[in-house]
Scaffold this active site. Structure first.
Site, PDB file in Angstrom:
ATOM      1  N   GLU A  15       0.828  -1.205   0.000  1.00 40.98           N
ATOM      2  CA  GLU A  15       0.000   0.000   0.000  1.00 40.98           C
ATOM      3  C   GLU A  15       0.868   1.264   0.000  1.00 40.98           C
ATOM      4  O   GLU A  15       0.555   2.240  -0.684  1.00 40.98           O
ATOM      5  CB  GLU A  15      -0.940   0.006   1.206  1.00 40.98           C
ATOM      6  CG  GLU A  15      -2.024  -1.056   1.187  1.00 40.98           C
ATOM      7  CD  GLU A  15      -3.057  -0.843   0.089  1.00 40.98           C
ATOM      8  OE1 GLU A  15      -3.062   0.228  -0.554  1.00 40.98           O
ATOM      9  OE2 GLU A  15      -3.871  -1.760  -0.137  1.00 40.98           O
ATOM     10  N   CYS A 172     -16.487   6.683 -13.410  1.00 37.37           N
ATOM     11  CA  CYS A 172     -16.573   8.055 -12.908  1.00 37.37           C
ATOM     12  C   CYS A 172     -15.163   8.620 -12.740  1.00 37.37           C
ATOM     13  O   CYS A 172     -14.736   8.991 -11.648  1.00 37.37           O
ATOM     14  CB  CYS A 172     -17.318   8.064 -11.569  1.00 37.37           C
ATOM     15  SG  CYS A 172     -17.883   9.702 -11.050  1.00 37.37           S
TER      16      CYS A 172
END
Length: 278
Positions: A15, A172
């Protein structure tokens, strides 16, 4: 990686590596890291120079030293085990709220909102009728609202967060959303408002000619020197590595001094050489 056989430490490293870096570039370097340094104790014991060299082309190499500092904190304060509370995770060097939330939600099914840029953009468009979130980081109100829409079950909540991420990445999107193909178009507040444009819109960050490029050139030169087993480079060679066509004449010295201040490079008065930290 978020696979079941990946450790909490492996997920945390992945991450951090993935911040502002494409996954395709992260994966092979992450695999090498995990084979070489599978635990926080391994990373904490490694030299800073080896850590920076192994960071390779991921960019923002200061993150490499933050991973090392994070590993040291886990060893010293948590007996070498990654803590599994949001508060304890965000107290670790280099671990922000998003990284901590992603680890808790996607690996352990802990019910916590995971607000990356994609999720934030989808929610602010769908619920508020705005093109982009008004703040660079999530506000407390934004986090509470995201929490309110999640299912009570932690694993289902994680699935919702992943779905929103994928929707933001594929439909989106930031600058060219596929609104005609959007399955929630009819209920979207931004669509109902006529897709108003924000006055302040995100623009791609330049790289060519910037101090960031100059910093990268210095770090690449010193990584190469370290890999070849030399004791570093002369200051002149380091400054020459930072020179960019079209860059201002003060850029090499400015960048060199900034790297020294950040602890990314060191200057040895005895050898008169610049090298990576040991």
């Amino acid at each position: 990686m978020r696979a079941a056989d990946v450790s909490d430490w492996g997920t945390l490293v992945f991450e951090i590596m993935s911040q502002q870096t494409p996954i395709a570039r992260v994966q092979p370097i992450w695999l090498e890291w995990m084979e070489r340094w599978p635990t926080p104790a391994d990373v904490a014991a490694a030299s800073s120079a080896d850590i920076i060299v192994a960071w390779a082309n991921l960019g923002y190499p200061s993150r490499a030293l933050r991973v090392k500092a994070c590993a040291a904190a886990i060893v010293e304060k948590h007996d070498g085990e990654v803590p599994l509370s949001l508060k304890e995770l965000t107290l670790l060097p280099g671990v922000g709220t998003y990284t901590a939330s992603a680890l808790l939600a996607f690996r352990h099914g802990i019910r916590v909102p995971v607000l990356d840029t994609n999720v934030r953009r989808v929610l602010v468009r769908f619920l508020d009728g705005r093109e982009f979130p008004p703040h660079t980081t999530p506000s407390k109100a934004e986090t509470m609202r995201a929490d309110a829409i999640l299912p009570e079950d932690g694993h289902h909540a994680a699935e919702v967060s992943l779905s929103l991420m994928e929707f933001g990445a594929l439909v989106c999107t930031q600058l060219n959303p596929s609104c005609d193909e959007c399955t929630i178009h009819d209920n979207c507040a931004w669509a109902a408002a006529g897709f108003p444009k924000d006055e302040k819109r995100p623009t791609p960050q330049p790289y060519a000619g910037t101090d960031r490029q100059a910093r990268g050139r210095i770090m690449k030169a010193l990584r190469t020197a370290h890999f070849e087993g030399t004791d570093g480079l002369t200051k002149r060679k380091v400054l020459d590595a930072a020179r960019i066509d079209g860059g201002d004449r003060y850029q090499p010295t400015r960048v060199y001094r900034a790297l020294l201040k950040d602890g990314m490079i060191v200057y040895n008065e005895d050898t008169k050489r610049v090298s990576l930290p040991r």
